[in-house]
Design a protein around this motif. Sequence first.
Motif, mmCIF file in Angstrom:
data_model
loop_
_atom_site.group_PDB
_atom_site.id
_atom_site.type_symbol
_atom_site.label_atom_id
_atom_site.label_comp_id
_atom_site.label_asym_id
_atom_site.label_seq_id
_atom_site.Cartn_x
_atom_site.Cartn_y
_atom_site.Cartn_z
ATOM 1 N N ASP A 260 0.874 -1.193 0.000
ATOM 2 C CA ASP A 260 0.000 0.000 0.000
ATOM 3 C C ASP A 260 0.904 1.234 0.000
ATOM 4 O O ASP A 260 1.424 1.605 1.034
ATOM 5 C CB ASP A 260 -0.906 -0.048 1.240
ATOM 6 N N GLU A 290 -0.612 10.495 1.045
ATOM 7 C CA GLU A 290 -1.975 9.958 1.030
ATOM 8 C C GLU A 290 -2.331 9.385 2.390
ATOM 9 O O GLU A 290 -3.453 9.512 2.853
ATOM 10 C CB GLU A 290 -2.102 8.872 -0.057
ATOM 11 N N GLU A 291 -1.351 8.756 3.031
ATOM 12 C CA GLU A 291 -1.628 8.076 4.305
ATOM 13 C C GLU A 291 -1.934 9.040 5.452
ATOM 14 O O GLU A 291 -2.358 8.621 6.519
ATOM 15 C CB GLU A 291 -0.456 7.157 4.685
ATOM 16 N N HIS A 438 -1.386 -2.155 6.024
ATOM 17 C CA HIS A 438 -0.713 -1.257 6.981
ATOM 18 C C HIS A 438 0.125 -1.992 8.025
ATOM 19 O O HIS A 438 0.680 -1.357 8.920
ATOM 20 C CB HIS A 438 -1.698 -0.312 7.688
HETATM 21 MN MN MN Z 1 -3.170 3.061 3.258
#
Ligand code: MN
Length: 463
Positions: A260, A290-291, A438
């Motif tokens: 991811d 993005e996270e 994650h």
């Molecule tokens: Mn993510």
Amino acid sequence: METLFYKKHYIWEKINKEMKEEVFKVAGDYKKFIDASKTERLSVNEIIRQAKEAGFKNFKDQDKIKHGDKLYYINKEKAAVLVVVGKDDIEKGMNIVGSHVDSPRIDLKQNPLYEDHGITLLKTHYYGGIRKYQWVAIPLALYGTVVKENGEVIDIAIGDDENDPVFYITDLLPHLAKDQNDKKLSEAIEGEGLNVIIGSLPAEGKDDEKKFKLNVLKILNEKYGMIEEDFLTAELEIVPAGKARDVGIDRGMIMAYGHDDRVCAYTSLRAILELDSPQKTAVALFADKEEVGSNGNTGMHSMFFNNMIAELIATINNGNYSELLLKRALENSHMLSSDVAAGVDPTYPQVTEIQNAAIMGKGVSLVKYTGSRGKSGANDANAEYIGKLRKLFNENDVVWQTAELGKVDQGGGGTIAYIMANYNMDVVDLGVPVLSMHAPYEIVSKTDVYMTYKAYKTFYNNF
Ligand code: MN
Ligand code: MN
């Protein structure tokens, strides 16, 4: 009657021997990519290295741009855009595949170094949605960039070479964990408890008060010319140490840190590098942040993509820039927001509603809407757009499935899709299903990786 029913397929059921070899070839190349891409900066480095090798030129050096040109653009070393200029005028719209290259991790604080009871440690502040208990008692690596007062930039990478030491966050022994065991899983390890061991020997010579910390500083000074104040102007990240590995006796899956979303970054990279002469301008977008909500000047809320396309239009039109052309180019575009989906975990099927969840090995996953508790914050793509993708994928043997992020009211999440939809372009999430998202090491199916690459390539060539 059979055709009246909708039925999903395992990719294995639909591929021949050559394609099986191709699946493993793509997976092998991906493992090399992700091993070289432990941070967002290293991901951008590797993307640009491969792009240059495939003949892409720095967009900022171009006076003229024409059909067929292959260009790269780097935003502050942490985000990147690749473009293959199409036959159609750009204001007719672009075909965009957009991923992110930042992954959940543990960042060092600005002033991190301290010693305690003969051990030297680093204070940290985690980045993104990690489950903290997963990051203790495992081998860790240190990566990042230090900017010295004279402007010199030092890159640091310790922990992934087999001769390197690793770093470590301790956890309690079970014999003394009674109080911790009674806590909720989310509270058992605290944010301020993610202290990373960096040293345990004292400096030689006189009996300094902080001789353990001093010894670490001496080593950093010898190796990198660093002083403690240099930590204040650094971006240093703690990530899992170790390379990508095959999972299972049949080698059908890959375990790695940062699937991811580097798995979607890689598959879109591979797709755009293989393009030759597309009808529509093809764009691969690799975003940062993005996270943590896509903020900051390298995240998708930044104007960098908008500005870059404005420059592109101005260069194509020999310096004549029109805001209207920019708006048309963006509004007429179609985008695959290429981010990972949550695969059904056979050990935890209760969190997913199986009929609407991504099954590992059943193909690239199209997520119409994300969000949480009543689609809050969702992009929710239009049926007309999904209808066109359905036809495209079915006609080109792309094995795909629809997916939702877990059961209604179980949780949720988001991607960059809703941000790009602000330009009024059509956007839908489409990416690789992942298990243990994650976690320090996540898992993907090699077949899904291959099919995602095929989906992006089909989109660039035929949408
Ligand atoms: Mn993510
Ligand atoms: Mn993601």
